[in-house]
Design a protein around this motif. Structure first.
Motif, short mmCIF file in Angstrom:
data_model
loop_
_atom_site.label_atom_id
_atom_site.label_comp_id
_atom_site.label_asym_id
_atom_site.label_seq_id
_atom_site.Cartn_x
_atom_site.Cartn_y
_atom_site.Cartn_z
N ALA A 516 0.83 -1.21 0.00
CA ALA A 516 0.00 0.00 0.00
C ALA A 516 0.87 1.25 0.00
CB ALA A 516 -0.93 -0.01 1.21
N TRP A 517 1.94 1.22 0.76
CA TRP A 517 2.84 2.38 0.81
C TRP A 517 3.51 2.60 -0.54
CZ3 TRP A 517 8.11 3.29 0.28
CH2 TRP A 517 8.57 4.51 0.78
N ALA A 518 3.93 1.51 -1.18
CA ALA A 518 4.61 1.63 -2.46
C ALA A 518 3.71 2.24 -3.52
CB ALA A 518 5.11 0.25 -2.92
N ARG A 519 2.40 1.97 -3.43
CA ARG A 519 1.46 2.54 -4.41
C ARG A 519 1.44 4.06 -4.38
NH1 ARG A 519 -2.37 -1.70 -2.73
NH2 ARG A 519 -2.30 -3.36 -4.30
N GLU A 520 1.81 4.62 -3.25
CA GLU A 520 1.83 6.08 -3.12
C GLU A 520 3.14 6.69 -3.60
OE1 GLU A 520 -0.84 7.77 -2.16
OE2 GLU A 520 -1.90 5.86 -1.99
N GLN A 521 4.14 5.84 -3.84
CA GLN A 521 5.47 6.34 -4.16
C GLN A 521 5.86 6.18 -5.63
OE1 GLN A 521 6.83 7.83 -1.47
NE2 GLN A 521 4.99 7.11 -0.40
N ILE A 522 5.39 5.12 -6.26
CA ILE A 522 5.82 4.80 -7.62
C ILE A 522 4.61 4.44 -8.47
CG2 ILE A 522 8.18 4.11 -7.10
CD1 ILE A 522 7.29 1.24 -6.87
N ALA A 523 4.81 4.47 -9.79
CA ALA A 523 3.73 4.15 -10.73
C ALA A 523 3.20 2.75 -10.47
CB ALA A 523 4.23 4.27 -12.16
N ALA A 524 1.92 2.55 -10.75
CA ALA A 524 1.24 1.30 -10.39
C ALA A 524 1.90 0.06 -10.98
CB ALA A 524 -0.22 1.38 -10.83
N TYR A 525 2.41 0.16 -12.24
CA TYR A 525 2.98 -1.04 -12.86
C TYR A 525 4.31 -1.43 -12.23
CZ TYR A 525 6.12 1.94 -15.65
OH TYR A 525 7.08 2.84 -16.07
N LYS A 526 4.91 -0.53 -11.45
CA LYS A 526 6.18 -0.84 -10.78
C LYS A 526 5.99 -1.42 -9.38
CE LYS A 526 8.32 3.18 -13.02
NZ LYS A 526 8.96 4.50 -12.78
N VAL A 527 4.80 -1.28 -8.83
CA VAL A 527 4.54 -1.71 -7.45
C VAL A 527 4.70 -3.23 -7.34
CG1 VAL A 527 2.80 -1.88 -5.62
CG2 VAL A 527 3.02 0.22 -6.96
N PRO A 528 5.51 -3.72 -6.40
CA PRO A 528 5.63 -5.18 -6.24
C PRO A 528 4.31 -5.80 -5.81
CG PRO A 528 6.76 -4.02 -4.46
CD PRO A 528 6.36 -2.98 -5.46
N ARG A 529 3.83 -6.76 -6.58
CA ARG A 529 2.57 -7.42 -6.26
C ARG A 529 2.77 -8.51 -5.21
NH1 ARG A 529 -1.60 -6.35 -9.74
NH2 ARG A 529 -1.05 -4.83 -11.34
N ILE A 530 4.03 -8.89 -5.03
CA ILE A 530 4.36 -9.88 -4.00
C ILE A 530 5.43 -9.28 -3.10
CG2 ILE A 530 5.16 -12.23 -3.55
CD1 ILE A 530 4.51 -12.84 -6.53
N VAL A 531 5.18 -9.26 -1.81
CA VAL A 531 6.18 -8.84 -0.83
C VAL A 531 6.35 -9.96 0.19
CG1 VAL A 531 6.68 -7.25 1.07
CG2 VAL A 531 5.80 -6.36 -1.10
N GLU A 532 7.57 -10.37 0.35
CA GLU A 532 7.89 -11.42 1.32
C GLU A 532 8.84 -10.85 2.37
OE1 GLU A 532 9.30 -14.98 -0.47
OE2 GLU A 532 10.00 -15.84 1.43
N ILE A 533 8.43 -10.92 3.63
CA ILE A 533 9.27 -10.44 4.72
C ILE A 533 10.16 -11.59 5.18
CG2 ILE A 533 9.28 -9.51 7.06
CD1 ILE A 533 6.67 -8.07 6.35
N VAL A 534 11.47 -11.37 5.14
CA VAL A 534 12.44 -12.42 5.48
C VAL A 534 13.35 -11.94 6.61
CG1 VAL A 534 12.40 -13.38 3.15
CG2 VAL A 534 14.04 -11.59 3.71
N GLU A 535 14.04 -12.90 7.22
CA GLU A 535 14.94 -12.58 8.32
C GLU A 535 16.24 -11.96 7.84
OE1 GLU A 535 14.47 -12.80 11.68
OE2 GLU A 535 12.37 -13.20 11.13
N ALA A 536 16.72 -12.43 6.69
CA ALA A 536 18.00 -11.94 6.17
C ALA A 536 18.07 -12.18 4.68
CB ALA A 536 19.16 -12.65 6.88
N LEU A 537 18.98 -11.47 4.00
CA LEU A 537 19.22 -11.63 2.57
C LEU A 537 20.66 -12.09 2.36
CD1 LEU A 537 17.50 -8.36 1.27
CD2 LEU A 537 16.62 -10.69 1.09
N PRO A 538 20.90 -12.96 1.39
CA PRO A 538 22.28 -13.42 1.13
C PRO A 538 23.14 -12.27 0.60
CG PRO A 538 20.80 -14.17 -0.60
CD PRO A 538 19.94 -13.57 0.46
N LYS A 539 24.40 -12.23 1.05
CA LYS A 539 25.29 -11.13 0.65
C LYS A 539 26.69 -11.65 0.34
CE LYS A 539 23.08 -7.75 3.76
NZ LYS A 539 22.30 -8.71 4.57
#
Length: 565
Positions: A516-539
């Motif tokens: 919902a927040w992203a919809r206010e910041q960027i154009a609709a076609y760029k908004v991630p339709r899937i958001v997954e909250i994770v503990e960490a990202l590989p680096k």
């Protein structure tokens, strides 16, 4: 057969091997068509035709107003923010008639995105329709923009009762509203003012369009395209596809996107009628094709799939179509076969980039191949190189696609380093590095297989993960973000965001909150339709997020799901 000419064996009959174009302003194309075909509709918009004479008159009147009332001068940038409509058509040519430069924005652009495009391009004037003009109000308050010309879509559309079989979108039915800001100017009044522009002076090498395209840095870059660039790509298509003025064409693609823009400019050049849709509607497309006997349709796979589903008897409803073509998104083989079986047509695929004025490869109409980008078009030299060693590769050797030709852009506005990074010299010629991986076969046909850069192709619209990540990092709860591509049954691909939350936000901020927040910041076609909250990202050891690892994991999961379904 020499390696750079082996595709000549499949050349369209009658098409020249090389061509040159007149040193002219793009406005001259509309001027010539209006002189030849003054009473022919240039555009039909929800039941109302606008003739070439009327379209030229609107462009000239708006050009005069932009010059005399708003101070637009040669080389100035003018923002266009609107759906596909006759106002965009007239406004584009008005800017050409001013010797100015079009900066066409996606109509879904947010105020922040418009502000960025204005600042980067130096534009001070915006032309918009009232359904999106409100996004510019704050930009006139803070001095980013000096003025905005605002039109109502209903001014160029017939009333609903004129086409009872066609459902008009709310934005098209809406009558003209009061101006949203004191610095706004009514487009209808501007057209009626009768202001005359100064004689046009811009020609071939002068800048015509700044086409914004995002990149791995996250911020869009403005590709500088000249009148000559467009003249070449339009002349090529006229020969390659044997374009004729009697082939009325449906334009449902965004005119702000280079693919739709080129379709509009070709219609203006050869005197073809464009049937324009402001909003995509599969049922409306079927009705228009059937009732108006439309013969040509540039489209993308998602639109075609919807139309085939919306037509009870596609073979009858779409029987007038003689040509289907496109290149913004890859055509699935199953859909291509369905088109051929149900409509008796071969979908003509092509390939290009904004930086190459939209077209470098195209399938010969008489020798098209499925899931193939085609062969190099007239005057274009396309090759495959090793993306690391930059060594040129031979047939069936996968590498990066590079291209050279008269439609090659002048560079990125204000970004000489980015321009230098996209070019390579081969045999004394400047080639554009596409960032796309592919190969060519022994016949000289090219196939695009993968991406070297992190681009997501969602319904033909290019989405760059880094730009979305930059936006997501603006949320106070986001500690880390990585955007990858996920399979989407309708759009082909869609952005997926993997998010690590700040400790204080864990357990309180949800995935839906971030969407919902992203919809206010960027154009609709760029908004991630899937958001997954994770503990960490590989680096990596240096702390760089390994997006390729995440993408490969996503791809594996999707392949597994497909194999078990």
């Amino acid at each position: 057969m020499p390696r750079l000419t082996r595709h000549f064996a499949h050349w369209p009959p009658g098409a020249p091997r090389t061509l040159d174009v007149a040193d002219c302003n793009l406005f001259s194309h509309l001027e010539d068509s209006a002189a030849r075909l003054p009473d022919k509709p240039a555009a039909i918009f929800y039941g109302k035709p606008t003739t070439f004479r009327e379209m030229q008159a609107a462009a000239v009147a708006l050009a005069g107003y932009l010059q005399q009332r708003l101070g637009v001068r040669r080389g100035d940038r003018v923002l266009l923010l609107m759906q596909t409509c006759p106002q965009f058509y007239a406004s584009f040519y008005a800017v050409m008639r001013c010797d100015a430069v079009v900066v066409a924005l996606n109509p879904m652009s947010t105020p922040d995105e418009i502000a960025y495009f204005a600042a980067d391009s130096g534009a001070r004037v915006l032309v918009a329709t009232q359904d999106v003009a409100g996004r510019a109000v704050t930009l006139m308050d803070d001095g980013t923009l000096d003025a905005c010309v605002v039109g109502a879509l209903s001014d160029f559309a017939a009333p609903p009762e004129a086409s009872p079989w066609l459902e008009l979108p709310a934005i098209v039915r809406e009558p003209r509203r009061a101006m949203p800001h004191p610095r706004c100017h009514d487009m209808a009044a501007a057209l009626a003012a009768g202001a005359q522009p100064a004689p046009a002076q811009a020609k071939g090498e002068d800048l015509a369009v700044i086409g914004y395209t995002s990149g791995t840095t996250g911020k869009p870059k403005g590709a500088m395209l000249s009148h000559r660039n467009f003249c070449y790509t339009l002349a090529h298509r006229a020969h390659w596809q044997d374009d004729r003025e009697d082939e009325d064409e449906l334009l449902a693609l965004p005119a702000s996107h280079l693919a739709g823009m080129r379709v509009m400019l070709q219609a203006g050049r050869i005197g073809r009628t464009l049937v324009m849709l402001a909003r995509w509607d599969a049922k409306a497309a079927v009705e228009l094709i059937h009732r108006l006997r439309i013969r040509s349709w540039p489209t993308v796979p998602t639109m075609l799939s919807e139309v085939l589903g919306a037509a009870d008897d596609a073979a009858h409803a779409l029987s007038s179509l003689m040509r289907l073509y496109g290149g913004a998104a890859a055509m699935p083989d199953a859909l291509a076969r369905e088109i051929q079986e149900r409509l008796g047509l071969v979908f003509l695929e092509s390939y290009g980039m904004t930086e190459f004025c939209g077209l470098a490869l195209s399938n010969p109409p008489q020798a098209a191949r499925r899931q193939c980008a085609g062969v190099p078009v007239i005057n274009c030299d396309v090759r495959i190189i090793d993306p690391v060693t930059l060594e040129e590769l031979g047939p069936d050797q996968p590498g990066e696609i590079v291209m050279h030709g008269p439609t090659l852009f002048a560079g990125y506005l204000n970004k000489p380093e980015a321009t230098a990074e996209t070019h390579i010299e081969i045999d004394g010629k400047r080639f554009l590095r596409s960032g796309d991986l592919g190969y060519q076969d022994d016949d000289g046909y090219f196939y695009v297989t993968d991406r070297l850069k992190r681009m997501i192709n969602s319904s033909g619209l290019k989405v760059w993960p880094a730009e979305i990540e930059l936006a997501l990092y603006g949320h106070p709860a986001v500690q880390e973000a990585c955007v990858i591509s996920a399979r989407d049954p309708h759009r082909g691909e869609t952005p997926k965001a993997l998010i690590v939350l700040r400790p204080a936000a864990r357990g309180t901020v949800k995935a839906d909150d971030l969407i919902a927040w992203a919809r206010e910041q960027i154009a609709a076609y760029k908004v991630p339709r899937i958001v997954e909250i994770v503990e960490a990202l590989p680096k990596t050891a240096t702390g760089k997020i390994l997006w390729r690892v995440l993408q490969e994991e996503q791809d594996r999961e999707e392949r597994k799901a497909l194999s078990t379904s």
